[in-house]
Scaffold this motif. Structure first.
Motif, PDB file in Angstrom:
ATOM      1  N   GLU A   1      99.567 -57.891  41.909  1.00  0.00           N
ATOM      2  CA  GLU A   1     100.820 -58.321  41.308  1.00  0.00           C
ATOM      3  C   GLU A   1     100.949 -57.866  39.854  1.00  0.00           C
ATOM      4  O   GLU A   1     102.045 -57.523  39.394  1.00  0.00           O
ATOM      5  CB  GLU A   1     100.947 -59.839  41.412  1.00  0.00           C
TER       6      GLU A   1
ATOM      7  N   ARG B   1      95.013 -60.621  44.813  1.00  0.00           N
ATOM      8  CA  ARG B   1      96.467 -60.716  44.748  1.00  0.00           C
ATOM      9  C   ARG B   1      96.945 -60.612  43.301  1.00  0.00           C
ATOM     10  O   ARG B   1      97.967 -59.973  43.021  1.00  0.00           O
ATOM     11  CB  ARG B   1      96.936 -62.027  45.380  1.00  0.00           C
TER      12      ARG B   1
ATOM     13  N   LEU C   1      96.741 -59.799  50.797  1.00  0.00           N
ATOM     14  CA  LEU C   1      98.117 -59.970  51.259  1.00  0.00           C
ATOM     15  C   LEU C   1      98.192 -60.214  52.757  1.00  0.00           C
ATOM     16  O   LEU C   1      98.956 -61.062  53.223  1.00  0.00           O
ATOM     17  CB  LEU C   1      98.944 -58.733  50.905  1.00  0.00           C
TER      18      LEU C   1
ATOM     19  N   LYS D   1     110.733 -60.987  48.399  1.00  0.00           N
ATOM     20  CA  LYS D   1     110.286 -61.352  47.052  1.00  0.00           C
ATOM     21  C   LYS D   1     110.723 -60.330  46.013  1.00  0.00           C
ATOM     22  O   LYS D   1     111.176 -60.690  44.920  1.00  0.00           O
ATOM     23  CB  LYS D   1     108.767 -61.521  47.022  1.00  0.00           C
TER      24      LYS D   1
ATOM     25  N   LEU E   1     107.196 -59.603  51.207  1.00  0.00           N
ATOM     26  CA  LEU E   1     106.937 -59.163  49.838  1.00  0.00           C
ATOM     27  C   LEU E   1     108.001 -58.176  49.350  1.00  0.00           C
ATOM     28  O   LEU E   1     108.694 -58.431  48.359  1.00  0.00           O
ATOM     29  CB  LEU E   1     105.544 -58.539  49.738  1.00  0.00           C
TER      30      LEU E   1
END
Length: 338
Positions: A203, A199, A231, A251, A247
């Motif tokens: 990211e 992750r 994920l 997000k 996501l």
């Protein structure tokens, strides 16, 4: 048969291919009875600029006759190894070669401006580009030539340049393949794979170019058919509410159109019925579903989506959310909202 208004028809969630150089009877039926209003073109649909202009005009006229708005007409014109339009359309090198040349900004700006001019001239209003995946060179990854590089900051900067230039000249851009396909070794056209990046890696490296594209107002983002265990350990991104809704939407704050990659690709069709995958992708958060060849699968998908609306698996509100995003894209790049 009773035809529903386009604003209540799940056919408006599909972007489909057609078999040849002119509209065939099956495509006309999809427009008039399945309420299909968006199309993707391939080499099989192109003989020369004059023929392509007639085809796009015929698609627009047929949609108008069916009471639909001007169609979104898309193509993959990345340059290099993924170019649907041969000469006399301008031929460009692969994105990586342009990005690693002596003047990458000038080369990519020229690419984007030329695409907007040439595609717009024949009636195409959406280019399924740029690729925003990261991919190191010389390690055998199949996306190597199609990407803008391996540095997230460089890919973000050059990707935004391409997006803003195309869209400033009237051509919708589509960033792909979210959340990043560059480290996949298997081609999803054939089989599904898992991309075993942490992750933190996703990211820090893979997501920033897509975040930059979202901030720049990219018209569409295309999903990847790959599984990202960090994920969602079970579902490919195209079918994952964790990736598309939690996501990308919540997000990362992306409000534009989420487009699935082709649901006929082996990564999906070898493991799911395409009609069920279509419903799962919409439930996950996608807006516009690509089914690029088989019209029987298009009809099956529209029937499944209608059934889901009838039995409550898909809410009318969820349908309206996607149709509203597509309508906004249509208004920006294809004309009046359908």
């Amino acid at each position: 048969m009773t035809i529903s208004p386009p604003e209540r028809e799940p056919g408006g969630l599909l972007m489909v291919g057609l078999p040849g150089l002119t509209i065939d009877d099956s495509t006309r039926e999809l427009i008039h009875h399945q309420r299909i209003n968006d199309f993707i073109l391939f080499k099989r649909n192109v003989a020369d600029p004059e023929q392509l202009t007639r085809l796009c005009a015929e698609l627009a006229q047929t949609c108008r006759q069916a009471g639909l708005g001007p169609p979104l007409i898309a193509i993959d014109q990345e340059g290099g190894s993924v170019s649907r339009l041969g000469p006399p359309f301008t031929q460009f090198a692969d994105a990586r070669r342009l990005a690693e040349g002596p003047e990458p900004e000038a080369a990519l700006r020229a690419y984007a401006r030329t695409c907007a001019a040439e595609l717009g001239r024949v009636g195409i209003n959406c280019n399924l580009a740029p690729v925003l995946d990261l991919c190191p060179a010389g390690q055998g990854y199949y996306m190597e030539r199609r990407v803008l590089g391996a540095d997230p900051a460089v890919v973000a900067r050059l990707g935004v340049l391409v997006i803003q230039t195309m869209q400033a000249h009237g051509l919708a851009a589509c960033a792909k393949h979210f959340p990043g396909l560059g480290f996949a070794r298997l081609d999803p056209h054939r089989e599904i794979s898992a991309l075993t990046r942490s992750r933190a890696e996703l990211e820090q490296d893979d997501l920033p170019p897509f975040q930059a594209a979202a901030a720049a107002g990219v018209a569409a983002i295309m999903t990847s058919h790959t599984i990202y265990p960090a994920l969602d350990p079970e579902r490919p991104a195209t079918l994952s509410p964790t990736i598309l809704t939690e996501l990308l939407r919540e997000k990362m704050g992306y409000q534009g159109v989420i487009v699935s990659d082709d649901l006929e690709m082996g990564a999906i069709s070898r493991h799911h019925e395409v009609a069920e995958a279509a419903l799962a992708s919409i439930q996950a958060g996608a807006d516009l579903l690509l089914i690029c060849a088989d019209h029987a699968l298009v009809r099956a998908a529209t029937a499944r989506l209608r059934a889901a609306l009838a039995n409550g698996e898909l809410s009318a509100r969820r349908l309206q959310e996607s149709l509203a995003r597509i309508a906004l894209l249509r208004r920006g790049y294809a004309g009046v909202v359908g």
